[in-house]
Design a protein around this motif. Structure first.
Motif, PDB file in Angstrom:
ATOM      1  N   ALA A   1       0.878  -1.110  -0.102  1.00  0.00           N
ATOM      2  CA  ALA A   1      -0.253   0.143  -0.007  1.00  0.00           C
ATOM      3  C   ALA A   1       1.030   1.388   0.069  1.00  0.00           C
ATOM      4  O   ALA A   1       0.775   2.239  -0.618  1.00  0.00           O
ATOM      5  CB  ALA A   1      -1.095   0.116   1.246  1.00  0.00           C
ATOM      6  N   MET A   2       1.991   1.204   0.679  1.00  0.00           N
ATOM      7  CA  MET A   2       2.883   2.189   0.907  1.00  0.00           C
ATOM      8  C   MET A   2       3.608   2.638  -0.683  1.00  0.00           C
ATOM      9  O   MET A   2       3.590   3.635  -1.088  1.00  0.00           O
ATOM     10  CB  MET A   2       4.127   1.941   1.840  1.00  0.00           C
ATOM     11  N   ALA A   3       3.783   1.208  -1.301  1.00  0.00           N
ATOM     12  CA  ALA A   3       4.348   1.390  -2.637  1.00  0.00           C
ATOM     13  C   ALA A   3       3.489   2.172  -3.708  1.00  0.00           C
ATOM     14  O   ALA A   3       3.836   3.125  -4.373  1.00  0.00           O
ATOM     15  CB  ALA A   3       4.919   0.066  -3.111  1.00  0.00           C
ATOM     16  N   TYR A   4       1.965   1.543  -3.456  1.00  0.00           N
ATOM     17  CA  TYR A   4       1.235   2.558  -4.288  1.00  0.00           C
ATOM     18  C   TYR A   4       0.819   3.717  -4.003  1.00  0.00           C
ATOM     19  O   TYR A   4       0.756   4.683  -5.045  1.00  0.00           O
ATOM     20  CB  TYR A   4      -0.178   1.779  -4.156  1.00  0.00           C
TER      21      TYR A   4
ATOM     22  N   PHE B   1       6.989  -4.244  -7.185  1.00  0.00           N
ATOM     23  CA  PHE B   1       7.765  -4.146  -8.399  1.00  0.00           C
ATOM     24  C   PHE B   1       6.969  -3.335  -9.648  1.00  0.00           C
ATOM     25  O   PHE B   1       7.594  -2.422 -10.281  1.00  0.00           O
ATOM     26  CB  PHE B   1       8.090  -5.511  -8.797  1.00  0.00           C
ATOM     27  N   ILE B   2       5.754  -3.662  -9.980  1.00  0.00           N
ATOM     28  CA  ILE B   2       5.042  -2.590 -10.727  1.00  0.00           C
ATOM     29  C   ILE B   2       5.061  -1.349 -10.338  1.00  0.00           C
ATOM     30  O   ILE B   2       5.163  -0.533 -11.336  1.00  0.00           O
ATOM     31  CB  ILE B   2       3.538  -3.356 -10.955  1.00  0.00           C
ATOM     32  N   SER B   3       4.842  -1.058  -9.154  1.00  0.00           N
ATOM     33  CA  SER B   3       4.693   0.446  -8.620  1.00  0.00           C
ATOM     34  C   SER B   3       5.926   1.214  -8.925  1.00  0.00           C
ATOM     35  O   SER B   3       6.243   2.302  -9.624  1.00  0.00           O
ATOM     36  CB  SER B   3       4.206   0.397  -7.168  1.00  0.00           C
ATOM     37  N   TYR B   4       7.285   0.342  -8.507  1.00  0.00           N
ATOM     38  CA  TYR B   4       8.461   0.906  -8.639  1.00  0.00           C
ATOM     39  C   TYR B   4       8.850   0.894 -10.236  1.00  0.00           C
ATOM     40  O   TYR B   4       9.756   1.795 -10.742  1.00  0.00           O
ATOM     41  CB  TYR B   4       9.509   0.377  -7.796  1.00  0.00           C
TER      42      TYR B   4
ATOM     43  N   SER C   1      10.309   4.832 -14.255  1.00  0.00           N
ATOM     44  CA  SER C   1      10.154   5.275 -15.506  1.00  0.00           C
ATOM     45  C   SER C   1       9.877   7.029 -15.506  1.00  0.00           C
ATOM     46  O   SER C   1      10.483   7.761 -16.201  1.00  0.00           O
ATOM     47  CB  SER C   1       9.015   4.856 -16.210  1.00  0.00           C
ATOM     48  N   SER C   2       8.941   7.222 -14.492  1.00  0.00           N
ATOM     49  CA  SER C   2       8.755   8.779 -14.208  1.00  0.00           C
ATOM     50  C   SER C   2       9.671   9.689 -13.865  1.00  0.00           C
ATOM     51  O   SER C   2      10.013  10.661 -14.166  1.00  0.00           O
ATOM     52  CB  SER C   2       7.616   8.719 -13.254  1.00  0.00           C
TER      53      SER C   2
ATOM     54  N   PHE D   1      13.861  10.404  -5.746  1.00  0.00           N
ATOM     55  CA  PHE D   1      14.601   9.008  -5.340  1.00  0.00           C
ATOM     56  C   PHE D   1      14.683   8.791  -3.886  1.00  0.00           C
ATOM     57  O   PHE D   1      14.483   7.949  -3.248  1.00  0.00           O
ATOM     58  CB  PHE D   1      16.000   9.063  -5.867  1.00  0.00           C
ATOM     59  N   SER D   2      14.984  10.165  -3.001  1.00  0.00           N
ATOM     60  CA  SER D   2      15.075  10.115  -1.847  1.00  0.00           C
ATOM     61  C   SER D   2      13.643  10.044  -1.028  1.00  0.00           C
ATOM     62  O   SER D   2      13.567   9.138   0.005  1.00  0.00           O
ATOM     63  CB  SER D   2      15.456  11.309  -1.242  1.00  0.00           C
ATOM     64  N   THR D   3      12.511  10.311  -1.633  1.00  0.00           N
ATOM     65  CA  THR D   3      11.322   9.804  -1.142  1.00  0.00           C
ATOM     66  C   THR D   3      10.995   8.245  -1.310  1.00  0.00           C
ATOM     67  O   THR D   3      10.437   7.876  -0.304  1.00  0.00           O
ATOM     68  CB  THR D   3      10.147  10.412  -2.219  1.00  0.00           C
ATOM     69  N   CYS D   4      11.493   7.624  -1.926  1.00  0.00           N
ATOM     70  CA  CYS D   4      11.356   6.025  -2.144  1.00  0.00           C
ATOM     71  C   CYS D   4      12.405   5.158  -1.512  1.00  0.00           C
ATOM     72  O   CYS D   4      12.265   4.090  -1.056  1.00  0.00           O
ATOM     73  CB  CYS D   4      11.280   5.869  -3.456  1.00  0.00           C
TER      74      CYS D   4
END
Length: 311
Positions: free
Chosen positions: A117-120, A215-218, A223-224, A238-241
């Motif tokens: 959920a956090m990845a989404y 994996f799909i989310s990342y 890509s973005s 990048f730092s957000t993730c």
């Protein structure tokens, strides 16, 4: 000795992490320190998010729940583990064993799905920023959270249903420091390939589905990020993730090593080390990773401490 129709064993003896006497006391103090840091870190993060209104956004709503889950499942397992280091026989009743196993499954499944959920949430924030507030509305976050805990209930009930069909007759020595599915399967006198297959399928749903989602989310996030022209914007994204990626790697890496092995191979003593990692080390590291690598949390901590100092 009887415990219903399913078992002739009324209690189990947990062998613990090691049978070497000289290691018992050092390990007791080591894991006691781990547990204290886990409790202080996760309850501290929960308090910090609760007290600071600028952290009342979806990202920290999920982080609040991650800390609650980490605290809860560490508390489900660690105290009994610590007793194993100081008691000659670490006995747990049949009912106590089943209760521990149920809550362990519930919180581990919930952690898997809260991480997805956090990845989404990160995907929507980075890939669709213009519709973020609408997509991640309070109602949507609540529905996601209900899904998270719903999958926790599913995992616990599925594993418990599998265990309830097993018979434990005679041998009561569980080769682990907690009641987990693999050592209980080894102990059962009527477990079959079907029981092991059920474990593999349920764990694949608990670990596999969240991993695919992440994996799909990342994939979309990467890509973005690569399409962001400014170096500063790319670095910020990048730092957000980064904190989330570290936590995901630690949790799913150790969990997959323990459970997602071919059904014909049962992990023996080396599985305990992997279990220690995701039951004791990961819940301790999560609040440290999120607080040390997160500017908002650092600011909230300084603000909270300065208010207390001033008052």
């Amino acid at each position: 000795m009887a415990a219903g129709n399913t078992s002739s064993v009324i209690e189990f003896i947990l062998t613990g992490l090691t049978d070497q006497p000289e290691l018992q006391l050092p390990l007791f103090f080591l894991f006691l320190c781990f547990y204290v840091v886990t409790v202080v870190g996760n309850l501290g993060l929960i308090t910090l998010i609760g007290l600071n209104s600028h952290l009342h956004i979806p990202m920290y709503f999920f982080l609040f729940n991650l800390s609650f889950i980490d605290f809860s499942y560490s508390t489900t397992l660690t105290p009994k583990m610590l007793m194993g280091f100081v008691l000659e026989k670490n006995i747990i009743s049949y009912a106590g064993c089943m209760t521990q196993f149920f809550f362990f499954c519930f919180f581990v499944f919930s952690e898997s799905y809260i991480l997805s959920a956090m990845a989404y949430d990160r995907y929507v924030a980075i890939c669709k920023p213009l519709v973020y507030t609408v997509t991640m509305s309070p109602q949507a976050c609540l529905l996601l959270l209900l899904g998270v805990y719903g999958m926790g209930v599913f995992g616990a009930v599925a594993h418990m249903g599998n265990i309830m069909f097993m018979t434990f007759c005679g041998d009561d020595l569980v080769n682990h420091y907690m009641c987990d599915i693999i050592p209980l399967l080894e102990l059962s006198c009527n477990s079959s390939y079907i029981n092991l297959l059920v474990v593999f399928i349920v764990v694949t749903i608990g670990i596999g589905v969240p991993i695919v989602t992440i994996f799909i989310s990342y994939g979309f996030i990467l890509s973005s990020i690569l399409h962001i022209s400014s170096t500063e914007g790319r670095s910020k994204a990048f730092s957000t993730c980064s904190s989330h990626i570290i936590v995901v790697s630690l949790f799913f890496g150790s969990g997959a090593f323990m459970y997602l092995k071919p059904p014909s191979i049962l992990p023996l003593d080396q599985g305990k080390v992997s279990s220690v990692f995701y039951t004791a080390v990961v819940p301790m590291l999560n609040p440290l990773i999120y607080s040390l690598r997160n500017k908002d949390v650092k600011v909230a901590l300084k603000k909270t401490l300065s208010i207390k100092t001033f008052s």
